[in-house]
Design a protein around this motif. Structure first.
Motif, PDB file in Angstrom:
ATOM      1  N   GLU A  19      69.494  64.455  52.059  1.00 46.79           N
ATOM      2  CA  GLU A  19      69.266  63.059  51.313  1.00 46.79           C
ATOM      3  C   GLU A  19      67.673  62.973  50.839  1.00 46.79           C
ATOM      4  OE1 GLU A  19      68.887  58.598  53.372  1.00 46.79           O
ATOM      5  OE2 GLU A  19      70.084  60.193  54.368  1.00 46.79           O
ATOM      6  N   LEU A 232      62.813  55.322  56.239  1.00 45.55           N
ATOM      7  CA  LEU A 232      63.501  53.926  55.654  1.00 45.55           C
ATOM      8  C   LEU A 232      62.435  53.616  54.359  1.00 45.55           C
ATOM      9  CD1 LEU A 232      65.735  51.746  55.429  1.00 45.55           C
ATOM     10  CD2 LEU A 232      64.089  50.440  57.157  1.00 45.55           C
ATOM     11  N   GLU A 236      65.214  51.130  48.063  1.00 45.36           N
ATOM     12  CA  GLU A 236      66.355  51.934  47.681  1.00 45.36           C
ATOM     13  C   GLU A 236      67.735  51.217  48.125  1.00 45.36           C
ATOM     14  OE1 GLU A 236      65.744  55.609  49.385  1.00 45.36           O
ATOM     15  OE2 GLU A 236      64.510  56.042  47.924  1.00 45.36           O
ATOM     16  N   HIS A 237      67.643  49.924  48.825  1.00 43.21           N
ATOM     17  CA  HIS A 237      69.111  49.321  49.513  1.00 43.21           C
ATOM     18  C   HIS A 237      69.176  48.265  48.835  1.00 43.21           C
ATOM     19  CE1 HIS A 237      69.327  52.922  51.904  1.00 43.21           C
ATOM     20  NE2 HIS A 237      67.883  52.948  52.226  1.00 43.21           N
ATOM     21  N   ARG A 239      72.171  44.527  48.185  1.00 45.48           N
ATOM     22  CA  ARG A 239      73.659  44.356  47.995  1.00 45.48           C
ATOM     23  C   ARG A 239      73.621  42.844  48.065  1.00 45.48           C
ATOM     24  NH1 ARG A 239      76.713  46.477  53.194  1.00 45.48           N
ATOM     25  NH2 ARG A 239      75.819  44.845  54.802  1.00 45.48           N
ATOM     26  N   ARG A 347      70.727  51.585  59.753  1.00 42.47           N
ATOM     27  CA  ARG A 347      71.500  51.780  58.619  1.00 42.47           C
ATOM     28  C   ARG A 347      72.873  52.224  58.688  1.00 42.47           C
ATOM     29  NH1 ARG A 347      68.931  56.060  54.713  1.00 42.47           N
ATOM     30  NH2 ARG A 347      71.076  55.672  53.755  1.00 42.47           N
ATOM     31  N   GLU A 351      75.513  50.251  57.065  1.00 42.82           N
ATOM     32  CA  GLU A 351      76.461  50.704  55.821  1.00 42.82           C
ATOM     33  C   GLU A 351      77.572  51.236  56.345  1.00 42.82           C
ATOM     34  OE1 GLU A 351      73.437  52.815  53.990  1.00 42.82           O
ATOM     35  OE2 GLU A 351      71.669  51.872  54.431  1.00 42.82           O
ATOM     36  N   TYR A 387      64.660  45.707  54.808  1.00 47.33           N
ATOM     37  CA  TYR A 387      65.717  46.370  54.547  1.00 47.33           C
ATOM     38  C   TYR A 387      66.777  45.337  54.753  1.00 47.33           C
ATOM     39  CZ  TYR A 387      70.001  49.206  55.837  1.00 47.33           C
ATOM     40  OH  TYR A 387      71.228  49.628  55.919  1.00 47.33           O
ATOM     41  N   ASN A 390      67.266  42.768  51.963  1.00 45.77           N
ATOM     42  CA  ASN A 390      67.864  43.265  50.829  1.00 45.77           C
ATOM     43  C   ASN A 390      69.405  43.639  50.989  1.00 45.77           C
ATOM     44  OD1 ASN A 390      65.527  43.230  49.808  1.00 45.77           O
ATOM     45  ND2 ASN A 390      65.031  45.570  49.991  1.00 45.77           N
ATOM     46  N   MET A 391      69.960  43.980  52.461  1.00 51.06           N
ATOM     47  CA  MET A 391      71.282  44.079  52.632  1.00 51.06           C
ATOM     48  C   MET A 391      72.108  43.070  52.890  1.00 51.06           C
ATOM     49  SD  MET A 391      71.699  47.195  51.790  1.00 51.06           S
ATOM     50  CE  MET A 391      73.342  47.846  52.629  1.00 51.06           C
TER      51      MET A 391
END
Length: 486
Positions: A19, A232, A236-237, A239, A347, A351, A387, A390-391
């Motif tokens: 990753e 983290l 990059e994250h 939705r 995460r 996710e 994070y 963002n999610m």
């Protein structure tokens, strides 16, 4: 990964290292794995040769430092299967140098004798390996009279191996007394393994022809070998999600919040010990479960058993919620995890397990849990909050202020800016009795009720009273009331 980058990658075999490498190493490339003694270079190489993908081909371990028997014992200790590895033992005690004639290669000035290079070339041509590890390549430096010839030999060896179709790992004993800058110029990628303040890290300082995640990233080594826990990066994250309201299930509390908490925002529940912060948060999780929304609670202050017992005592059926899969409760103590390991847990819940609400129970305990992990816990909390936003995940954070009475402070750390909403809970003396009050200090996403209400914690849950319009000065720590207002 950039659109121009090749799709084929060579897995390292190390959990989550690929990753960081945006998919793995490039085929037919040379990678330098550098670090001080004990940093994990040999384990890295063993992972690379024993990975599931590596077992599909032929693998060669050229050991210039430790003898084959030592490497095999090391591999056995981690459960690595070395059946697919051919060892070329060029160590001082290895089979290749058991006679005086060949062992003379380790004396300076013997570089004109091509036996070492010939031994490697013959082995390559005989087995045609797909993966090659040279550990440590810096031992060859002792066989050369000058730096120029060392670089020439290494470059020639790398090009020969890559030309034969092999993907190559070279290890380097990185130390101030043994610089390896020249080796870093000769390879396609550089992986740095460091050990500092009881924290292991991995960082990619060079990756020709590819991008890589910025580090440093936490590394752990246990009975299963090496694992990487990527840092983290909230950017990059992301939705999309609807701007819905999350109810507390308590109408009067929802009234304070103009209908509830906005999903995808961060709410701080702030107040002194025993005032009801965790209980208030649990009510939001209970209401979410009734709508088949999944939550995860990370407890940094109390044990899991205590959380379950307290929740049941206030009519929050956490055991039923856990059994139904709508709630996960994890207890995290000091030094159990690094910050990077914890963010990986978060995460995974968001996710992979579709958690819509994440509750961090206890900022003080959170900081205590990660204070020795080599990262600034407060900075990492900022990244976690970004994070979650963002999610489109709702974050609940309980924050303890140690001053039980007196002048009000929303937080005792520089973290209040993280919050989209701040719900304050207070102990106050009212008409000669000690009671609790609750109010909203801040909401970025909507209007809110600016009054304070009484708060009771009962066996049936939270009871939030009518607005205390007659009270004055609660937040100053010296409240009074005006009976005429009633």
């Amino acid at each position: 990964m950039d659109a121009n980058e090749p799709a084929d990658r060579i897995p390292t075999g190390i959990p989550r290292a690929d990753e960081v490498l945006e998919g793995g190493l490039l085929p037919e490339s040379a990678t330098l794995v550098r670090g001080a003694p004990g940093a994990g270079k040999t384990i890295f190489g063993l992972h690379f040769l024993t990975t599931e993908h590596g077992r599909d081909g032929t693998n060669l371990y050229i050991n210039l430092g430790e003898p084959t028997a030592y490497l095999e014992r090391t591999a056995d200790g981690f459960g690595f299967d070395t059946d697919a590895i051919a060892f070329l033992d060029l160590s001082p005690s290895g089979d290749q140098f058991r006679t005086d004639n060949t062992y003379d290669l380790f004396r300076s000035g013997e570089v004109e004798n091509p036996s070492l290079v010939d031994a490697i070339r013959e082995e390559i041509e005989a087995i045609d390996p797909d993966r090659v590890v040279i550990d440590p390549v810096t031992e060859i430096r002792h066989l050369t009279p000058d730096e120029r010839q060392f670089r020439t030999q290494i470059l020639s060896l790398i090009e020969f191996l890559k030309g034969a179709g092999a993907t190559v790992l070279l290890t380097s004993q990185a130390a101030p007394s043994i610089p390896d800058d020249d080796l870093q110029f000769l390879v396609d990628a550089v992986v740095n393994l460091d050990v500092e303040r009881n924290r292991r890290t991995l960082q990619i300082s060079k990756f020709r022809g590819s991008s890589a995640k910025r580090g440093p990233h936490t590394v752990t080594i246990d009975d299963d070998g090496m694992a990487v826990w990527p840092q983290l990066d909230p950017s990059e994250h992301g939705r999309d999600g609807a701007m819905e309201r999350l109810s507390s299930g308590v109408p009067e509390l929802d009234s304070l919040l103009d209908g509830g908490i906005t999903m995808g925002t961060i709410t701080f529940l702030s107040g002194p010990t025993g005032v009801g912060k965790t209980t208030t948060g649990l009510h939001f999780l209970k209401e979410a479960a009734s709508r088949d929304r999944r939550s995860v609670l990370y407890s940094f202050e109390e044990g899991r058993r205590t959380i379950l017992e307290r929740a049941e005592a206030v009519d929050v059926p956490v055991r039923e919620m856990i059994d139904a899969g709508t709630l996960t409760v994890e207890e995290i103590g000091p030094d159990e995890l690094t910050v990077d390991e914890f963010t990986h847990h978060v995460r995974t819940e968001v996710e992979d397990e579709s958690a819509e609400i994440v509750m961090l129970d206890g900022v003080t305990g959170y900081e205590r849990a990660f204070r020795n992990s080599g990262s600034d816990p407060e900075h990492q909390l900022v990244k976690i909050a970004r994070y979650l936003r963002n999610m489109n995940v709702t974050g609940l954070v309980t924050n303890e202020v140690h001053q039980i009475t007196g002048e009000f402070r929303a937080t005792e750390r520089n973290v209040s800016h993280l919050a989209d909403s701040i719900v304050v809970l207070r102990h106050v003396e009212y008409r000669g009795e000690l009671c609790k009050v609750i109010g909203v200090l801040k909401m970025r996403t909507s209007d809110f009720e600016r009054s304070l209400r009484t708060l009771e914690i009962t066996g049936e849950g939270l009871i939030v009273g009518e607005p205390l319009s007659e009270l004055r000065g609660i937040l100053t720590g010296t409240p009074d009331w005006n009976d005429d207002d009633g």
